[in-house]
Write a protein that holds these residues in place. Structure first.
Motif, mmCIF file in Angstrom:
data_model
loop_
_atom_site.group_PDB
_atom_site.id
_atom_site.type_symbol
_atom_site.label_atom_id
_atom_site.label_comp_id
_atom_site.label_asym_id
_atom_site.label_seq_id
_atom_site.Cartn_x
_atom_site.Cartn_y
_atom_site.Cartn_z
ATOM 1 N N GLU A 80 8.300 155.397 79.081
ATOM 2 C CA GLU A 80 8.946 155.063 80.349
ATOM 3 C C GLU A 80 9.736 153.738 80.328
ATOM 4 O O GLU A 80 9.570 152.895 81.207
ATOM 5 C CB GLU A 80 7.921 155.037 81.475
ATOM 6 C CG GLU A 80 7.187 156.357 81.658
ATOM 7 C CD GLU A 80 6.320 156.377 82.907
ATOM 8 O OE1 GLU A 80 6.860 156.131 84.006
ATOM 9 O OE2 GLU A 80 5.115 156.646 82.778
ATOM 10 N N ALA B 299 11.760 153.282 83.682
ATOM 11 C CA ALA B 299 11.069 153.506 84.959
ATOM 12 C C ALA B 299 11.618 152.662 86.110
ATOM 13 O O ALA B 299 11.735 153.169 87.230
ATOM 14 C CB ALA B 299 9.572 153.264 84.788
ATOM 15 N N ASN C 279 10.743 159.550 79.883
ATOM 16 C CA ASN C 279 10.942 159.013 81.224
ATOM 17 C C ASN C 279 10.781 160.124 82.256
ATOM 18 O O ASN C 279 10.901 161.311 81.938
ATOM 19 C CB ASN C 279 12.331 158.379 81.368
ATOM 20 C CG ASN C 279 12.412 157.003 80.756
ATOM 21 O OD1 ASN C 279 12.018 156.004 81.344
ATOM 22 N ND2 ASN C 279 12.923 156.945 79.523
#
Length: 280
Positions: free
Chosen positions: A19, A22, A169
């Motif tokens: 991620e 993010a 992601n």
């Protein structure tokens, strides 16, 4: 080995990130359920071979309402991005970079709603009917991230183990007028911005997207001197029975009582206990 020749399995060695983007992506609220409709045939194959299928962004063309511009620069941005090049390689523009990034990015798509639109447009292939898989999104996210944690994942190119180069992601897709919308304004956008933009005509999908991507510049070499290719599909290792036991998958939905009975019998062969309900 997956039929695509490219898969992510639990093994060793990792270079991808968990991620990394993010902060610029929109997440759903805690407790959000997400849905994927596929054919029962595909579900049973995925259970047997233990994978989630990810599709390359520039390869969405195998069904009637596929978005041919999925992950692509918007119509207004292309001319702007084509005017910006790299100092050390003037012939390689930012537009080329975005295109190459897209050709190496893979998505697994879900809907935030169990809607009629979802059942109408997906899961058409197969002879056994359709099935809707209901996931607890945050448990799914945790499950996939754990698979990709340091020293627990590897990229398989055929039977060859390579460094895991993909980052993962999660985010909700933003719907815009793809032909009029601009992202390239004062600064050039992060390439993942385009991954999460779709034309507003697809807004009924209410899509949440998981994507795997790597850098969009240069090439990845194999030990034998060849260049790594990025096929249309990528198989991410996924133990459906374990996912059910951990509450990642909450239930399965089908369109008739006959399909519910038939699917339950198939799942029993895999010693899987999950609610199979009739779609209302």
């Amino acid at each position: 080995m997956s039929e695509s020749g490219l898969s992510i399995k639990q093994a060793t060695s990792i270079d991808g990130s968990i991620e990394p983007h993010a902060p610029i992506l929109q997440m759903p609220p805690l407790g959000q359920l997400v849905y994927k409709v596929t054919s029962i045939d595909n579900l049973l194959r995925s259970i047997s071979e233990m994978y989630l299928h990810f599709n390359r962004l520039d390869a969405y063309s195998d069904f009637e309402k596929a978005d041919l511009h999925d992950g692509e620069q918007t119509h207004q941005d292309k001319p702007i991005n084509s005017q910006v090049n790299f100092e050390k390689n003037p012939e390689f523009t930012v537009a080329h970079y975005y295109n190459q990034f897209r050709s190496r990015a893979y998505a697994c798509c879900f809907s935030l709603e169990n809607s009629p639109n979802l059942w109408k447009n997906y899961g058409a292939q197969g002879v056994k009917g359709k099935v809707g898989i209901e996931f607890d999104f945050f448990k799914l996210r945790s499950y996939l991230n754990t698979t990709l944690q340091s020293n627990s994942a590897a990229l398989m190119v055929g039977d060859v183990i390579c460094k895991q180069i993909f980052s993962i992601n999660y985010g909700i897709v933003k719907y815009v007028d793809w032909y009029q919308h601009r992202e390239a304004l004062e600064v050039l956008p992060n390439p993942i911005t385009y991954v999460y933009l779709k034309d507003q005509k697809y807004s009924d999908e209410k899509e949440l997207r998981i994507y795997l991507s790597t850098i969009g510049i240069g090439h990845f070499g194999m030990k034998d001197g060849s260049i790594m290719e990025f096929p249309k599909g990528l198989m991410f290792t996924f133990d459906f029975r374990q996912a059910i036991e951990q509450g990642v998958i909450t239930r399965l939905l089908v369109e008739s009582s006959e399909e519910a009975q038939s699917l339950s019998l198939e799942l029993n062969k895999h010693h899987m206990k999950v609610i199979v309900a009739q779609q209302i």
